[in-house]
Design an enzyme around this catalytic site. Structure first.
Site, short mmCIF file in Angstrom:
data_model
loop_
_atom_site.label_atom_id
_atom_site.label_comp_id
_atom_site.label_asym_id
_atom_site.label_seq_id
_atom_site.Cartn_x
_atom_site.Cartn_y
_atom_site.Cartn_z
N GLN A 54 0.83 -1.20 0.00
CA GLN A 54 0.00 0.00 0.00
C GLN A 54 0.87 1.25 0.00
O GLN A 54 0.57 2.25 -0.65
CB GLN A 54 -0.93 0.00 1.22
CG GLN A 54 -1.95 1.13 1.24
CD GLN A 54 -2.94 1.04 0.09
OE1 GLN A 54 -3.27 -0.05 -0.35
NE2 GLN A 54 -3.40 2.19 -0.40
N ALA A 67 -5.64 4.83 -0.31
CA ALA A 67 -5.52 4.94 1.14
C ALA A 67 -4.07 5.11 1.55
O ALA A 67 -3.16 4.54 0.94
CB ALA A 67 -6.10 3.70 1.80
N SER A 84 -5.74 1.25 4.61
CA SER A 84 -6.47 0.56 3.55
C SER A 84 -7.21 -0.64 4.13
O SER A 84 -6.62 -1.45 4.86
CB SER A 84 -5.52 0.06 2.47
OG SER A 84 -6.23 -0.81 1.59
N HIS A 98 -7.98 -3.10 2.56
CA HIS A 98 -7.41 -4.31 1.96
C HIS A 98 -6.37 -4.97 2.87
O HIS A 98 -6.11 -6.16 2.74
CB HIS A 98 -6.80 -3.99 0.59
CG HIS A 98 -7.83 -3.76 -0.47
ND1 HIS A 98 -8.40 -4.79 -1.19
CD2 HIS A 98 -8.42 -2.63 -0.93
CE1 HIS A 98 -9.28 -4.31 -2.05
NE2 HIS A 98 -9.32 -2.98 -1.91
N ASP A 142 -11.79 -6.48 -4.33
CA ASP A 142 -12.32 -5.73 -5.47
C ASP A 142 -12.75 -6.75 -6.51
O ASP A 142 -11.97 -7.62 -6.90
CB ASP A 142 -11.26 -4.80 -6.04
CG ASP A 142 -10.84 -3.71 -5.06
OD1 ASP A 142 -11.68 -3.30 -4.24
OD2 ASP A 142 -9.68 -3.28 -5.11
N GLU A 166 -17.71 3.08 -4.73
CA GLU A 166 -16.93 1.99 -5.34
C GLU A 166 -17.79 0.73 -5.42
O GLU A 166 -17.79 -0.07 -4.49
CB GLU A 166 -15.67 1.69 -4.51
CG GLU A 166 -14.63 2.80 -4.55
CD GLU A 166 -13.28 2.39 -3.96
OE1 GLU A 166 -12.36 3.21 -4.00
OE2 GLU A 166 -13.16 1.24 -3.46
N TRP A 188 -17.37 -1.90 -6.80
CA TRP A 188 -16.58 -3.13 -6.94
C TRP A 188 -15.96 -3.61 -5.63
O TRP A 188 -15.48 -4.72 -5.54
CB TRP A 188 -15.44 -2.88 -7.94
CG TRP A 188 -14.50 -1.78 -7.51
CD1 TRP A 188 -13.45 -1.90 -6.63
CD2 TRP A 188 -14.53 -0.40 -7.90
NE1 TRP A 188 -12.83 -0.69 -6.45
CE2 TRP A 188 -13.48 0.25 -7.23
CE3 TRP A 188 -15.36 0.34 -8.76
CZ2 TRP A 188 -13.22 1.62 -7.38
CZ3 TRP A 188 -15.10 1.70 -8.90
CH2 TRP A 188 -14.04 2.32 -8.23
N HIS A 189 -15.93 -2.77 -4.61
CA HIS A 189 -15.20 -3.10 -3.38
C HIS A 189 -16.17 -3.72 -2.37
O HIS A 189 -17.03 -3.05 -1.82
CB HIS A 189 -14.55 -1.83 -2.82
CG HIS A 189 -13.81 -2.02 -1.53
ND1 HIS A 189 -12.43 -1.88 -1.43
CD2 HIS A 189 -14.23 -2.32 -0.29
CE1 HIS A 189 -12.06 -2.09 -0.18
NE2 HIS A 189 -13.13 -2.36 0.54
ZN LIG Z 1 -10.92 -1.98 -2.89
#
Ligand SMILES: [Zn+2]
Length: 277
Positions: A159, A180, A185, A187, A194, A243, A245-246
């Protein structure tokens, strides 16, 4: 076990080639082979439901059992840092960082389609989330929807490298909106993926939300324990642009409550102490 290990070694080998210089390969071998039996969640929280009493309303009962946002944050060298990184309900955002050295205890690779061949860390999710993703993708396929897993776990180091690249190429303002700061993040929790589809050539872009794949995802992900984390119109709460997709794993019960109410994870958990519908 053996299989895991070979898999891990292959990933490490590929990673050292695939990743940018300056982004030292994290030890995926140890990540993958540490099949920790640590339970998912509640390892660092203080006693749960300290406020619970018998008069608790039945509506929102799950919410009442969750620690509130204020109860799961502490100051670490001036950085507001979460105290419950392994909790399935952990909230990581621009105001709430993970410990910089946090690596999820049980990362595995879900058996789903990826739009790339490299054995890299972004294939990984925490075990429970990975199994749920497999079920989600299988259900989509039954409905004629082909989903792809584009990006999952991201280490602090990755990241950091991504963010710095973003700032250099797109400028600080753009970076703040779409990327981020390392440690912040979602993630890095190993609970976010995603997702995209062939209709948008597996790119992560807003139009995915209008495609059959994106619509299917929004409609069904909660049944498998995921929420669309960054909703349209909730930018002030989440700190991020929409978002579609997230997706973020929180478990079926919580995902369904959050989705039914059309709220964010932040909203859901900040109302903990005074949960009245
Ligand atoms: Zn994401």
């Amino acid at each position: 076990m053996n299989n895991n290990r070979t898999n891990g070694l292959a990933i490490v080998a590929a990673l050292s080639v695939a990743l940018l210089s300056g982004c030292e390969a994290p030890s995926l071998d140890s990540l993958l082979s540490s099949n920790s039996t640590q339970p998912a969640g509640n390892t660092a929280t203080t006693g749960e439901s300290t406020q619970a009493n018998t008069a608790e309303p039945t509506q929102g009962s799950l919410r009442a059992k969750q620690a509130s946002l204020a109860e799961t944050i502490t100051d670490v060298n001036g950085v507001p840092t979460v105290t419950n990184p392994t909790d399935l309900a952990v909230v990581v955002n621009k105001k709430r960082a993970l410990p910089a050295d946090y690596i999820p205890p049980d990362l595995v690779e879900p058996n789903v389609p990826f739009p790339f061949d490299e054995k890299v860390e972004k294939r990984l999710l925490r075990q429970e989330a990975a199994r749920a993703l497999e079920e989600l993708f299988a259900a989509a396929r039954q409905d004629g929807i082909e989903l792809y897993a584009v990006s999952g776990y991201r280490s602090y180091k990755t990241q950091k490298s991504l963010y710095e690249t973003y700032v250099q190429t797109q400028g600080a303002e753009h970076a703040a909106k779409y990327s981020a700061v390392p440690g912040k993040s979602e993630h890095q929790t190993g609970l976010a993926m995603d997702v995209s589809g062939a209709d948008v050539k597996t790119r992560l872009e807003e139009s995915f939300g209008d495609m059959p794949e994106g619509k299917w995802l929004a409609e069904h992900c909660a049944e498998y324990g995921f929420i669309i984390r960054y909703l349209k119109g909730k930018e002030d709460t989440t700190g991020y642009a929409y978002e579609p997709w997230h997706i973020r794993y929180v478990g079926k019960e919580m995902a369904q409550e959050i989705t039914a109410q059309g709220i964010t994870l932040e909203d859901y958990l900040s109302a903990t102490a005074t949960a009245q519908k």
